[in-house]
Every structure is written in C-alpha cells, then in structure tokens.
Design a protein around this motif. Structure first.
Motif, PDB file in Angstrom:
ATOM      1  N   ILE A 153       0.883  -1.294  -0.142  1.00 21.97           N
ATOM      2  CA  ILE A 153      -0.108   0.075   0.002  1.00 21.97           C
ATOM      3  C   ILE A 153       0.882   1.098   0.157  1.00 21.97           C
ATOM      4  O   ILE A 153       2.043   1.319   0.867  1.00 21.97           O
ATOM      5  CB  ILE A 153      -0.802  -0.135   1.351  1.00 21.97           C
ATOM      6  CG1 ILE A 153      -1.894  -1.321   1.189  1.00 21.97           C
ATOM      7  CG2 ILE A 153      -1.652   1.124   1.359  1.00 21.97           C
ATOM      8  CD1 ILE A 153      -2.744  -1.612   2.409  1.00 21.97           C
ATOM      9  N   ASN A 154       0.515   2.333  -0.853  1.00 18.90           N
ATOM     10  CA  ASN A 154       1.381   3.520  -0.815  1.00 18.90           C
ATOM     11  C   ASN A 154       0.527   4.553  -0.363  1.00 18.90           C
ATOM     12  O   ASN A 154      -0.298   5.334  -0.885  1.00 18.90           O
ATOM     13  CB  ASN A 154       1.516   3.701  -2.409  1.00 18.90           C
ATOM     14  CG  ASN A 154       2.381   2.561  -3.184  1.00 18.90           C
ATOM     15  OD1 ASN A 154       1.772   2.163  -4.264  1.00 18.90           O
ATOM     16  ND2 ASN A 154       3.250   1.842  -2.487  1.00 18.90           N
ATOM     17  N   PRO A 155       0.924   5.039   0.952  1.00 15.22           N
ATOM     18  CA  PRO A 155      -0.024   6.022   1.537  1.00 15.22           C
ATOM     19  C   PRO A 155       0.057   7.239   0.961  1.00 15.22           C
ATOM     20  O   PRO A 155       1.187   7.744   0.297  1.00 15.22           O
ATOM     21  CB  PRO A 155       0.737   6.081   2.941  1.00 15.22           C
ATOM     22  CG  PRO A 155       1.857   5.648   2.859  1.00 15.22           C
ATOM     23  CD  PRO A 155       1.794   4.665   1.616  1.00 15.22           C
ATOM     24  N   ALA A 180       5.343  17.578   5.272  1.00 11.56           N
ATOM     25  CA  ALA A 180       5.721  17.261   6.664  1.00 11.56           C
ATOM     26  C   ALA A 180       5.489  15.917   6.804  1.00 11.56           C
ATOM     27  O   ALA A 180       6.393  15.360   7.863  1.00 11.56           O
ATOM     28  CB  ALA A 180       4.661  17.893   7.592  1.00 11.56           C
ATOM     29  N   ILE A 181       4.972  14.946   6.468  1.00 10.94           N
ATOM     30  CA  ILE A 181       4.888  13.573   6.606  1.00 10.94           C
ATOM     31  C   ILE A 181       6.051  12.818   5.826  1.00 10.94           C
ATOM     32  O   ILE A 181       6.388  11.845   6.258  1.00 10.94           O
ATOM     33  CB  ILE A 181       3.394  12.691   6.354  1.00 10.94           C
ATOM     34  CG1 ILE A 181       2.409  13.610   7.367  1.00 10.94           C
ATOM     35  CG2 ILE A 181       3.461  11.448   6.578  1.00 10.94           C
ATOM     36  CD1 ILE A 181       1.066  13.172   7.133  1.00 10.94           C
ATOM     37  N   LEU A 182       6.348  13.201   4.654  1.00 11.99           N
ATOM     38  CA  LEU A 182       7.222  12.680   3.828  1.00 11.99           C
ATOM     39  C   LEU A 182       8.519  11.920   4.578  1.00 11.99           C
ATOM     40  O   LEU A 182       8.839  10.863   4.109  1.00 11.99           O
ATOM     41  CB  LEU A 182       7.710  13.734   2.813  1.00 11.99           C
ATOM     42  CG  LEU A 182       8.530  13.078   1.785  1.00 11.99           C
ATOM     43  CD1 LEU A 182       7.559  12.322   0.553  1.00 11.99           C
ATOM     44  CD2 LEU A 182       9.086  14.257   0.540  1.00 11.99           C
ATOM     45  N   PRO A 183       9.068  12.767   5.334  1.00 15.50           N
ATOM     46  CA  PRO A 183      10.431  12.134   6.032  1.00 15.50           C
ATOM     47  C   PRO A 183      10.212  10.831   6.766  1.00 15.50           C
ATOM     48  O   PRO A 183      10.946  10.008   6.830  1.00 15.50           O
ATOM     49  CB  PRO A 183      10.914  13.095   6.697  1.00 15.50           C
ATOM     50  CG  PRO A 183      10.180  14.353   6.325  1.00 15.50           C
ATOM     51  CD  PRO A 183       8.897  13.950   5.912  1.00 15.50           C
ATOM     52  N   ARG A 184       8.870  10.352   7.193  1.00 13.71           N
ATOM     53  CA  ARG A 184       8.675   9.253   7.834  1.00 13.71           C
ATOM     54  C   ARG A 184       8.571   7.963   6.720  1.00 13.71           C
ATOM     55  O   ARG A 184       8.883   6.919   7.281  1.00 13.71           O
ATOM     56  CB  ARG A 184       7.169   9.088   8.319  1.00 13.71           C
ATOM     57  CG  ARG A 184       7.020  10.176   9.504  1.00 13.71           C
ATOM     58  CD  ARG A 184       5.797   9.830  10.296  1.00 13.71           C
ATOM     59  NE  ARG A 184       5.132  11.319  10.461  1.00 13.71           N
ATOM     60  CZ  ARG A 184       3.818  11.167  10.659  1.00 13.71           C
ATOM     61  NH1 ARG A 184       3.123  10.115  10.815  1.00 13.71           N
ATOM     62  NH2 ARG A 184       3.260  12.564  10.802  1.00 13.71           N
ATOM     63  N   MET A 204       7.383   3.679  -1.100  1.00 17.56           N
ATOM     64  CA  MET A 204       6.599   4.210  -2.088  1.00 17.56           C
ATOM     65  C   MET A 204       5.588   4.939  -1.365  1.00 17.56           C
ATOM     66  O   MET A 204       4.945   4.404  -0.514  1.00 17.56           O
ATOM     67  CB  MET A 204       5.886   3.155  -2.920  1.00 17.56           C
ATOM     68  CG  MET A 204       7.122   2.395  -3.601  1.00 17.56           C
ATOM     69  SD  MET A 204       7.951   3.375  -4.886  1.00 17.56           S
ATOM     70  CE  MET A 204       6.581   3.362  -6.254  1.00 17.56           C
ATOM     71  N   VAL A 205       5.082   6.071  -1.947  1.00 18.91           N
ATOM     72  CA  VAL A 205       4.084   6.944  -1.526  1.00 18.91           C
ATOM     73  C   VAL A 205       3.501   7.453  -2.564  1.00 18.91           C
ATOM     74  O   VAL A 205       3.912   7.413  -3.859  1.00 18.91           O
ATOM     75  CB  VAL A 205       4.580   8.072  -0.677  1.00 18.91           C
ATOM     76  CG1 VAL A 205       5.284   7.537   0.676  1.00 18.91           C
ATOM     77  CG2 VAL A 205       5.590   9.064  -1.375  1.00 18.91           C
ATOM     78  N   GLY A 210       5.831   7.520  -6.077  1.00 13.41           N
ATOM     79  CA  GLY A 210       7.201   7.563  -6.298  1.00 13.41           C
ATOM     80  C   GLY A 210       8.007   6.934  -4.988  1.00 13.41           C
ATOM     81  O   GLY A 210       7.197   6.929  -3.715  1.00 13.41           O
ATOM     82  N   GLN A 211       9.210   6.653  -5.083  1.00 20.04           N
ATOM     83  CA  GLN A 211       9.859   6.304  -3.872  1.00 20.04           C
ATOM     84  C   GLN A 211      10.445   7.597  -3.131  1.00 20.04           C
ATOM     85  O   GLN A 211      11.110   8.443  -4.038  1.00 20.04           O
ATOM     86  CB  GLN A 211      11.014   5.359  -4.331  1.00 20.04           C
ATOM     87  CG  GLN A 211      11.742   4.838  -3.121  1.00 20.04           C
ATOM     88  CD  GLN A 211      13.126   3.895  -3.477  1.00 20.04           C
ATOM     89  OE1 GLN A 211      13.489   3.939  -4.723  1.00 20.04           O
ATOM     90  NE2 GLN A 211      13.223   3.131  -2.609  1.00 20.04           N
ATOM     91  N   VAL A 212      10.386   7.451  -1.897  1.00 21.67           N
ATOM     92  CA  VAL A 212      11.043   8.795  -1.306  1.00 21.67           C
ATOM     93  C   VAL A 212      12.595   8.520  -1.168  1.00 21.67           C
ATOM     94  O   VAL A 212      12.878   7.490  -0.533  1.00 21.67           O
ATOM     95  CB  VAL A 212      10.204   8.839   0.117  1.00 21.67           C
ATOM     96  CG1 VAL A 212      11.169  10.063   0.886  1.00 21.67           C
ATOM     97  CG2 VAL A 212       8.954   8.947   0.021  1.00 21.67           C
ATOM     98  N   LEU A 213      13.251   9.371  -1.557  1.00 22.26           N
ATOM     99  CA  LEU A 213      14.618   9.370  -1.705  1.00 22.26           C
ATOM    100  C   LEU A 213      15.556   9.959  -0.461  1.00 22.26           C
ATOM    101  O   LEU A 213      16.472   9.643   0.482  1.00 22.26           O
ATOM    102  CB  LEU A 213      15.302  10.058  -2.843  1.00 22.26           C
ATOM    103  CG  LEU A 213      14.872   9.302  -4.169  1.00 22.26           C
ATOM    104  CD1 LEU A 213      15.778  10.133  -5.188  1.00 22.26           C
ATOM    105  CD2 LEU A 213      15.373   8.104  -4.267  1.00 22.26           C
ATOM    106  N   ASP A 214      14.793  11.169   0.004  1.00 17.74           N
ATOM    107  CA  ASP A 214      15.225  11.896   1.347  1.00 17.74           C
ATOM    108  C   ASP A 214      13.904  12.802   1.772  1.00 17.74           C
ATOM    109  O   ASP A 214      12.824  12.621   1.132  1.00 17.74           O
ATOM    110  CB  ASP A 214      16.596  12.737   1.052  1.00 17.74           C
ATOM    111  CG  ASP A 214      16.439  13.806  -0.107  1.00 17.74           C
ATOM    112  OD1 ASP A 214      15.219  14.345  -0.024  1.00 17.74           O
ATOM    113  OD2 ASP A 214      17.541  13.895  -0.573  1.00 17.74           O
ATOM    114  N   GLU A 215      14.386  13.675   2.610  1.00 14.67           N
ATOM    115  CA  GLU A 215      13.021  14.582   3.187  1.00 14.67           C
ATOM    116  C   GLU A 215      12.459  15.506   2.331  1.00 14.67           C
ATOM    117  O   GLU A 215      11.351  15.905   2.603  1.00 14.67           O
ATOM    118  CB  GLU A 215      13.721  15.322   4.368  1.00 14.67           C
ATOM    119  CG  GLU A 215      14.288  14.356   5.511  1.00 14.67           C
ATOM    120  CD  GLU A 215      14.777  15.433   6.635  1.00 14.67           C
ATOM    121  OE1 GLU A 215      14.753  16.584   6.355  1.00 14.67           O
ATOM    122  OE2 GLU A 215      15.142  14.690   7.812  1.00 14.67           O
TER     123      GLU A 215
END
Length: 107
Positions: free
Chosen positions: A4-6, A11-15, A20-21, A64-69
């Motif tokens: 699941i991609n929330p 603000a929430i991205l760094p978590r 994948m989000v 996409g995939q979160v690479l950093d903050e």
C-alpha cells in the motif's frame, strides 16, 4: 497483496524514506528530468524522473519512492483534469495519518 502506498504531504514525507508514497500536488516548475511541486500542506518537494515525465496538467498525484526528506523518484503519475482542492486533501491526509486511524486505514 501488493504494498500500500499512503498519501502524504511534505511534513509526513520524511517518515517514509525508502518507501513508495502518493503525493497529491500542484506542479510549480519543470525541467528536463525534475519537477518541483507544492504539496497539500504548502511545502515544496523535488520529483526526479527519467524519460517522459508524463505530467500533462497543473494538478497531479505523484507515485514514487522517497529518496530523502524533500526528494522523490517518480514511478508513476495521475493527471487531474480539474483543479484540486489541496486544503481539503491535506485535511484528509492528516486524518489518515492520525495515530488513532492509521493502522485501521492501512492494515
């Protein structure tokens, strides 16, 4: 069952580094292989991609995939045909990520 991609805001991205989000957002600027977007909470993030970005409207949802903050590598995009009420979207995102509801929504 697939992962699941929330939906998230800046603000929430760094978590979710490494995961994948989905990011509902407004496109601000585009270059050959990056796009800067405004997230539902008013933050800005950088979206990297290769090849055709597939972005054809002002309001999109980036998958996409979160690479950093502040950076995401695009895996897909959903183009919205009309303006997106980012304030309403942000209220929903904050509610979904409330600890009282998160495990229920994403279990």
């Amino acid at each position: 069952m697939s992962e699941i991609n929330p939906r998230v805001n800046s603000a929430i991205l760094p978590r979710f580094i490494g995961k994948m989000v989905r990011i509902p957002c407004k496109v601000l600027t585009t270059t050959d292989n990056t796009v800067t977007v405004q997230t539902s909470d008013g933050g800005e993030i950088l979206v990297k991609y290769s090849g055709d970005g597939g972005i054809s409207s002002s309001y999109v949802e980036i998958i996409g995939q979160v690479l950093d903050e502040t950076t995401v590598r695009k895996a897909g995009v959903i183009n919205f045909e009309s303006e997106l009420d980012l304030q309403m979207v942000d209220r929903v995102i904050r509610l979904i990520h409330d600890p009282r509801f998160f495990s229920t929504v994403y279990s």
